[in-house]
Design a protein around this motif. Structure first.
Motif, PDB file in Angstrom:
ATOM      1  N   TYR A   1       0.824  -1.216   0.000  1.00 16.68           N
ATOM      2  CA  TYR A   1       0.000   0.000   0.000  1.00 16.68           C
ATOM      3  C   TYR A   1       0.861   1.271   0.000  1.00 16.68           C
ATOM      4  CZ  TYR A   1      -4.041  -2.984   1.036  1.00 16.68           C
ATOM      5  OH  TYR A   1      -5.032  -3.937   0.990  1.00 16.68           O
ATOM      6  N   MET A   2       1.991   1.232   0.706  1.00 12.90           N
ATOM      7  CA  MET A   2       2.859   2.416   0.707  1.00 12.90           C
ATOM      8  C   MET A   2       3.531   2.610  -0.653  1.00 12.90           C
ATOM      9  SD  MET A   2       2.444   4.009   3.492  1.00 12.90           S
ATOM     10  CE  MET A   2       3.756   5.212   3.373  1.00 12.90           C
TER      11      MET A   2
ATOM     12  N   ASP B   1      -7.011   6.236  -1.371  1.00 12.28           N
ATOM     13  CA  ASP B   1      -5.726   5.534  -1.362  1.00 12.28           C
ATOM     14  C   ASP B   1      -5.683   4.551  -0.187  1.00 12.28           C
ATOM     15  OD1 ASP B   1      -2.754   5.334  -2.054  1.00 12.28           O
ATOM     16  OD2 ASP B   1      -2.724   5.912   0.065  1.00 12.28           O
ATOM     17  N   PRO B   2      -5.355   3.293  -0.431  1.00  8.77           N
ATOM     18  CA  PRO B   2      -5.375   2.290   0.648  1.00  8.77           C
ATOM     19  C   PRO B   2      -4.498   2.651   1.847  1.00  8.77           C
ATOM     20  CG  PRO B   2      -5.221   1.201  -1.475  1.00  8.77           C
ATOM     21  CD  PRO B   2      -5.031   2.677  -1.728  1.00  8.77           C
ATOM     22  N   ALA B   3      -3.286   3.160   1.593  1.00 12.91           N
ATOM     23  CA  ALA B   3      -2.406   3.498   2.715  1.00 12.91           C
ATOM     24  C   ALA B   3      -3.032   4.576   3.587  1.00 12.91           C
ATOM     25  CB  ALA B   3      -1.050   3.960   2.186  1.00 12.91           C
ATOM     26  N   ASN B   4      -3.681   5.553   2.957  1.00 12.20           N
ATOM     27  CA  ASN B   4      -4.355   6.590   3.731  1.00 12.20           C
ATOM     28  C   ASN B   4      -5.556   6.024   4.476  1.00 12.20           C
ATOM     29  OD1 ASN B   4      -5.386   9.258   4.546  1.00 12.20           O
ATOM     30  ND2 ASN B   4      -6.933   8.878   2.979  1.00 12.20           N
TER      31      ASN B   4
ATOM     32  N   ASN C   1     -13.934  -0.635   1.726  1.00 14.65           N
ATOM     33  CA  ASN C   1     -13.427  -1.801   0.992  1.00 14.65           C
ATOM     34  C   ASN C   1     -12.222  -1.400   0.149  1.00 14.65           C
ATOM     35  OD1 ASN C   1     -15.387  -3.432   2.020  1.00 14.65           O
ATOM     36  ND2 ASN C   1     -16.327  -3.955   0.055  1.00 14.65           N
ATOM     37  N   ILE C   2     -11.339  -2.358  -0.083  1.00 21.14           N
ATOM     38  CA  ILE C   2     -10.204  -2.145  -0.988  1.00 21.14           C
ATOM     39  C   ILE C   2     -10.188  -3.279  -2.006  1.00 21.14           C
ATOM     40  CG2 ILE C   2      -7.680  -2.099  -1.175  1.00 21.14           C
ATOM     41  CD1 ILE C   2      -7.632  -0.730   1.555  1.00 21.14           C
ATOM     42  N   GLU C   3     -10.193  -2.921  -3.251  1.00 24.50           N
ATOM     43  CA  GLU C   3     -10.134  -3.902  -4.332  1.00 24.50           C
ATOM     44  C   GLU C   3      -9.072  -3.466  -5.324  1.00 24.50           C
ATOM     45  OE1 GLU C   3     -13.991  -4.220  -6.056  1.00 24.50           O
ATOM     46  OE2 GLU C   3     -14.983  -4.769  -4.174  1.00 24.50           O
TER      47      GLU C   3
ATOM     48  N   VAL D   1     -12.750   1.413  -2.326  1.00 24.25           N
ATOM     49  CA  VAL D   1     -14.032   1.341  -3.038  1.00 24.25           C
ATOM     50  C   VAL D   1     -15.138   1.815  -2.102  1.00 24.25           C
ATOM     51  CG1 VAL D   1     -15.674  -0.168  -4.211  1.00 24.25           C
ATOM     52  CG2 VAL D   1     -13.206  -0.568  -4.450  1.00 24.25           C
ATOM     53  N   TRP D   2     -15.919   2.751  -2.576  1.00 23.07           N
ATOM     54  CA  TRP D   2     -16.990   3.314  -1.776  1.00 23.07           C
ATOM     55  C   TRP D   2     -18.188   2.367  -1.735  1.00 23.07           C
ATOM     56  CZ3 TRP D   2     -21.973   5.298  -3.148  1.00 23.07           C
ATOM     57  CH2 TRP D   2     -22.588   6.072  -2.160  1.00 23.07           C
TER      58      TRP D   2
END
Length: 510
Positions: free
Chosen positions: A108-109, A134-137, A206-208, A213-214
């Protein structure tokens, strides 16, 4: 417009990029006709899709690999344009902070680093929009757990991201005083705005495929009871009420309401707050920090440029790098180098070749950087590195001195300082004073020589005398034997003098 000469060319390269040798600075000077010509050139960089390798499944190894990759990318930037792209990537890393410490996946970073490189000179508002997902955030500021309950009652919205979006990322805590510092009498938002914005930012749970993802089921757009009166409570931010607030251009319903509110908000005298806040931080990063009398007027001019360009960053960087103030004595002497600028700046000033990983085949540069107080991908908190004089502590100063000594001693291996490019190696009778002056000129700290002076705080005659005392071994040598770079005079006295110059207080600022 500032005069285009060696000193200003060196200053532009040091601040906007990572500097260079005197020969590289001279070539940069000769290849451009004016400040504006040089600025247009370095700002012609574009975003890049490059990002660090994810590094595999071992989290520790993945972290190290990403840090080494980024440091090596900065160290080996082949042009001022590439260097500025990396410097802006580093800037965004300190502005929109995340760190490894809260990540479930090291990748993610790497993804976030790629986001910053892609937006290095891009649109600030669009960057904030993508940063939101952003996933890391999402993990670092808990957006991943900021959801509305499914029983019709929204409770305990996680306010971390909502608060930092306003306080650190866009608006700042308050409008500015004339000297550019914050004026607590005029706050830019309220605690109520923080809570309401947190409600609006629910749903990104969610993260895809490495992107947030909202989810509508997790979103409180104002339809839930926020105060326990069994009635839905529309969201109210900055006094504007809506039941469809969110961030994201590709989600259902009215998009970008929150960003429209934030990026159009003005202070009591009409300055756009988000533009003022970004300009304060960019000016601090590239020029010098407030407070300075009258700085607000300068910043307001830059902010107007940013607004006129609809928050594209390149135009405001062009305005800053072309301004007379950027080349003022204040700008050239008021800033402490951050560890990246210090480390890479010394590599480039001395023309040191390196593989970007090792120094004397033993110490990792990334670890030395961390010891100086700037661990890449791991800022101390969401506010980033505090910078300024706080870069220098009793601990970090010792680490800088150690780095300088190791760099000066690098006489073999994959990191190599060729002293023959600085002093006349091959001569059996060399005047010690000639060597001292050559070393001082090489790093631009001799203000008596306009051909090499780079515009910082020059070394004094007393300091030169101290260096001369060292290189003559306490006055016992009237000549140096530099017939062979491996002999003691070159190996100990010359390299030791280089280390002392890099360790001087004047080498810590620029």
């Amino acid at each position: 417009m500032a005069v285009w000469n060696f000193e200003n060319a060196a200053h532009l390269l040091r601040r906007a990029c990572f500097g260079g040798t005197n020969a590289e600075i001279q070539a940069f000077l000769q290849s451009h006709s004016s400040v504006s010509d040089a600025v247009d050139d370095i700002l012609s960089f574009t975003g890049s899709n490059k990002r660090p390798p994810t590094g595999g499944r071992d989290f520790y190894k993945a972290k190290l690999k990403q840090k080494q990759w980024w440091l090596k990318t900065m160290l080996k930037a082949t042009s001022p344009r590439d260097a500025l792209r990396e410097k802006m990537t580093l800037y965004w890393h300190g502005h929109l902070c995340s760190g490894f410490i809260k990540q479930p996946e090291a990748s993610y970073m790497a993804t976030q680093n790629g986001l910053f490189r892609r937006y290095a000179g891009g649109n600030f508002r669009e960057l904030v929009r993508d940063f939101n997902r952003d996933p890391a955030n999402l993990y670092y500021l808990d957006g991943i757990s900021n959801y509305a309950t499914d029983d019709g009652i929204h409770v305990n919205a996680n306010e971390n991201f909502g608060r930092e979006v306003m306080e650190l990322f866009t608006l700042g805590i308050s409008q500015l005083k004339d000297d550019g510092s914050n004026d607590p009498a005029y706050p830019n938002y309220t605690e109520g705005d923080v809570h309401q914005l947190a409600r609006a930012l629910t749903g990104w749970v969610n993260i895809e495929k490495n992107v947030g993802v909202w989810q509508s089921y997790a979103w409180d757009g104002g339809q839930f009871d926020d105060n326990g009166d069994d009635m839905p409570d529309p969201i109210t931010i900055f006094g504007v009420q809506n039941n469809n607030f969110k961030i994201g251009a590709d989600v259902a319903g009215t998009a970008d309401d929150v960003l429209k509110l934030i990026f159009s908000r003005t202070d009591s005298v009409g300055n756009v707050q988000a533009a003022m806040h970004l300009c304060v931080k960019l000016w601090t990063y590239f020029a010098y920090p407030p407070p300075v009398p009258g700085l607000k007027t300068t910043l307001a001019g830059f902010a107007a440029t940013l607004v006129a360009s609809d928050f594209e960053v390149i135009p405001v960087l062009r305005a800053m790098f072309n301004s007379e103030e950027f080349y003022s004595d204040t700008a050239k002497t008021r800033t402490v180098r951050n560890p990246v600028d210090y480390m890479i700046g010394q590599f480039r000033a001395l023309g040191v070749k390196s593989d970007g990983k090792t120094l004397n085949d033993s110490e990792y540069l990334v670890d030395m950087l961390a010891d100086m107080g700037m661990e890449l991908f791991e800022p101390p908190n969401v506010a980033g590195w505090p910078g300024g004089k706080r870069w220098i502590t009793t601990g970090t100063l010792v680490s800088r001195l150690d780095f300088s000594r190791l760099l000066a001693e690098a006489d073999a291996g994959k990191t190599f300082l060729d002293i023959s490019t600085i002093v006349p190696v091959g001569s059996s009778t060399t005047d010690p004073g000639t060597c001292v002056d050559a070393i001082i000129r090489r790093v631009g700290l001799d203000d008596a020589d306009p051909a090499t002076y780079q515009g910082g705080v020059a070394l004094t005659s007393a300091q030169r005398t101290a260096l001369l005392n060292f290189i003559t071994d306490g006055g016992s040598k009237s000549q140096l034997d530099l017939s062979d770079a491996s002999k003691d005079d070159a190996r100990i006295l010359v390299r030791g003098t280089i280390a002392l110059v890099l360790q001087a207080a004047e080498s810590q600022i620029f």
